[in-house]
Design a protein around this motif. Structure first.
Motif: not given
Length: 292
Positions: A128-130, A150-155, A203-212
């Motif tokens: 997937s490319l989302v 601060t810690g974060f990761c992007n998939f 291109s990312q059509i939808e907003p990127t989901k950020l989980y907190c």
């Protein structure tokens, strides 16, 4: 540009084709680090650190600070394919100016963990490319100056493409403020990744989901009402809200148990640590590697 054939090695990183994509690993480099430290035959441990509640500190300075700095510097490059080492290496780097005996003991534990996981690598899959992100913070986790981490990761799909562990520059007065600073940091990374993917034709059509996992920070991010108690973080407030408004990100709640970024903010018990590591990296299996 020119075609150089199938990639095998790149800047010391071995690239192995698998049935689902690629596997990036630095086994040879890790072996060199262990040899330099004289710990080739060390006994493996299950985690690279012990929970801070039982960690012991020493006021005695380590006698060979140059060796400490060399090993920690080498471990920094190893985190390119080993996100499970990011937090402990970040902590070790903070002691490079004047390492204590306890700091070197902590470093040896990292190397013993590395000894038992030397075949691990970072899987890259093309399912997937989302883009999606996870962010967390450890409020006032540093007992020396009470700054948060601060810690974060992007998939990208199921592939981990970027991550970060960083001590915050200011002291947060609440867990909400610490989490909000973390959200602002990962939002900048998300914007850059979205622009890069757009240039690459993904291109990312939808907003990127950020989980907190902090409900107060999520409420603050989505509520445009001005709060006097948060006026000192007003710039971050406006920045994050603007990104939500223009469709760059969407902040979602996630249970602490499912928060993958938890791995980047604190020392964890063995069971919890192994669970999160298995979500990010994998062990090399020769039967799963084509041409290995």
């Amino acid at each position: 540009m020119r075609t150089l054939g199938t990639i095998n090695q790149f800047l010391g990183i071995t690239v192995l084709p698998t049935s689902t994509g690629l596997l990036l690993q630095q086994t040879r480099y890790a072996e060199e680090i262990l040899a330099r430290a004289g710990m080739t035959n060390s006994k493996p441990v299950s985690t690279p650190s012990i929970p801070k509640a039982v960690a012991e500190n020493s006021s005695e300075q380590f006698g060979n600070p140059k060796l400490y700095r060399q090993i920690v510097g080498a471990l920094q490059y190893l985190t390119v394919t080993r996100p499970d080492l990011s937090y402990v290496v970040n902590r070790a780097c903070q002691q490079m100016h004047q390492p204590m005996v306890s700091d070197f003991e902590a470093l040896k534990r990292i190397l013993r963990y590395l000894q038992g996981t030397i075949q691990h690598g970072l899987p890259i899959n093309g399912d997937s490319l989302v883009l999606k992100s996870y962010v967390d913070s450890d409020w006032a986790g540093d007992h020396t100056d009470r700054k948060s981490t601060t810690g974060f990761c992007n998939f990208l799909g199921t592939s981990l493409v970027s991550w970060s562990v960083k001590k915050q520059t200011t002291i947060a007065r609440s867990s909400t403020e610490a989490e909000y600073q973390a959200i602002a940091s990962v939002t900048m990374e998300i914007i850059w990744l979205r622009q890069l993917l757009n240039e690459l034709g993904c291109s990312q059509i939808e907003p990127t989901k950020l989980y907190c996992d902090n409900t107060s920070a999520i409420a603050l991010a989505n509520n445009p009402v001005y709060h006097a108690r948060t006026k000192h973080i007003e710039i971050d407030c406006h920045f994050i809200r603007d990104c939500i408004k223009n469709g760059s990100i969407q902040v979602h709640y996630i249970s602490t148990q499912d928060q993958l970024a938890d791995l980047f903010t604190k020392a964890l018990p063995s069971t919890r640590f192994k669970f999160l590591v298995n979500q990010l990296i994998t062990r090399i299996d020769s039967s799963d590697c084509r041409g290995y």
